[in-house]
Design a protein around this motif. Structure first.
Motif, PDB file in Angstrom:
ATOM      1  N   LYS A   1      25.392 -45.011 112.237  1.00  0.00           N
ATOM      2  CA  LYS A   1      24.578 -44.656 111.090  1.00  0.00           C
ATOM      3  C   LYS A   1      25.441 -44.252 109.907  1.00  0.00           C
ATOM      4  O   LYS A   1      26.446 -43.571 110.059  1.00  0.00           O
TER       5      LYS A   1
ATOM      6  N   ALA B   1      20.120 -35.228 111.900  1.00  0.00           N
ATOM      7  CA  ALA B   1      18.929 -36.082 111.915  1.00  0.00           C
ATOM      8  C   ALA B   1      17.764 -35.511 111.120  1.00  0.00           C
ATOM      9  O   ALA B   1      16.736 -36.184 110.988  1.00  0.00           O
TER      10      ALA B   1
ATOM     11  N   ASP C   1      14.845 -44.412 110.839  1.00  0.00           N
ATOM     12  CA  ASP C   1      15.921 -45.081 111.573  1.00  0.00           C
ATOM     13  C   ASP C   1      16.550 -46.166 110.706  1.00  0.00           C
ATOM     14  O   ASP C   1      15.852 -46.913 110.012  1.00  0.00           O
ATOM     15  N   GLN C   2      17.866 -46.267 110.770  1.00  0.00           N
ATOM     16  CA  GLN C   2      18.597 -47.294 110.023  1.00  0.00           C
ATOM     17  C   GLN C   2      18.722 -48.539 110.898  1.00  0.00           C
ATOM     18  O   GLN C   2      19.617 -48.652 111.730  1.00  0.00           O
ATOM     19  N   ARG C   3      17.814 -49.481 110.683  1.00  0.00           N
ATOM     20  CA  ARG C   3      17.809 -50.726 111.444  1.00  0.00           C
ATOM     21  C   ARG C   3      17.095 -51.787 110.628  1.00  0.00           C
ATOM     22  O   ARG C   3      16.623 -51.530 109.525  1.00  0.00           O
TER      23      ARG C   3
ATOM     24  N   GLU D   1       7.454 -46.351 110.342  1.00  0.00           N
ATOM     25  CA  GLU D   1       8.695 -45.580 110.421  1.00  0.00           C
ATOM     26  C   GLU D   1       8.797 -44.535 109.307  1.00  0.00           C
ATOM     27  O   GLU D   1       9.746 -43.757 109.264  1.00  0.00           O
TER      28      GLU D   1
END
Length: 262
Positions: free
Chosen positions: A39, A104, A159-161, A172
């Motif tokens: 991340k 987080a 989330d980094q996706r 998300e």
């Protein structure tokens, strides 16, 4: 026998080489996957903040002063004010800064910004005495500011996706609560001229003021991912200034874009 021994040795060597290659492949793939999934924490932040200030001082201009002008010139159309621009959602303050996610749930950033706007009203109408009356009003509000901010995500950062479609991005989206503290160098200038023949400058009024103001405003909003490295957030706030409360205090909205780079 010698030829058979050489063939067996060659086959064994080839098998060992293949086994070693197979043994390295999973670790290499795993290392590459770990690097790809790592991340990013640092980001550039672009924000637009739109406060709806009370601007109590302008009520004198919009009410009694405009009424007095209409007595002299019945066709007087009223001076344009920042209150009218506020009601049209036109008081946006741009910001640019840099920030970092800490874990987080928490993100910190600092930003700078500048905004300035000028309103001009020029009129010429006949008076009750028939001679023309010229009136002009020019007002300027501006500010240079430095901002420190903190956002807390109770359910974690998005989330980094990679995402597919709007629905997946909305699922998300994560709520956030934050605080902002800023120091503003705020200026206000005004020029009013009133006249007509034979006195073209019957009245002239000049105002030039500046303040150093600290602002505190809490934030409630939500952040939604766009791509792996970008996210957008929307929210509401309320500005509590240390000075000029009757003019600058008020609710607001903001929109911000985060672009991760490291």
């Amino acid at each position: 026998m010698l030829a058979l021994f050489c063939c067996v040795f060659s086959a064994y060597a080839a098998q060992v080489k293949t086994d070693k290659a197979k043994g390295k492949a999973p670790s290499q793939i795993k290392r590459h996957e770990t690097e790809a999934e790592k991340k990013k924490r640092w980001y550039v932040r672009f924000e637009g903040l739109n406060i709806y200030p009370e601007l109590e001082d302008e009520k004198l201009l919009e009410g009694p002063i405009n009424a007095a002008f209409r007595v002299l010139t019945p066709k007087h159309e009223g001076f344009e004010t920042f209150s009218q621009q506020r009601d049209r959602a036109g008081l946006w303050a741009p910001q640019i800064g840099i920030g970092r996610d800490l874990g987080a749930h928490l993100s910190l950033f600092t930003a700078v910004g500048y905004s300035s706007d000028i309103l001009r009203t020029n009129q010429c109408h006949p008076t009750l005495l028939l001679f023309p009356m010229r009136s002009s009003l020019e007002m300027r509000r501006g500010g240079t500011y430095v901002v420190l901010g903190a956002d807390y995500y109770p359910f974690g950062l998005p989330d980094q996706r990679r995402y597919h479609g709007l629905v997946e991005r909305l699922r998300e989206a994560k709520p956030l609560a934050g605080i902002r503290v800023s120091y503003n160098r705020t200026v206000f200038d005004a020029n009013m001229n009133l006249g007509g023949p034979p006195l073209n400058r019957l009245l002239h009024l000049r105002i030039d003021k500046a303040w150093g103001i600290f602002n505190f405003y809490p934030i409630l909003g939500a952040e939604m991912p766009i791509t792996r490295d970008t996210a957008i957030s929307l929210g509401a706030t309320y500005d509590y200034p240390s000075q000029q409360k009757r003019n600058l205090r008020g609710p607001g909205v903001y929109i911000a874009l985060k672009c991760y780079f490291r």
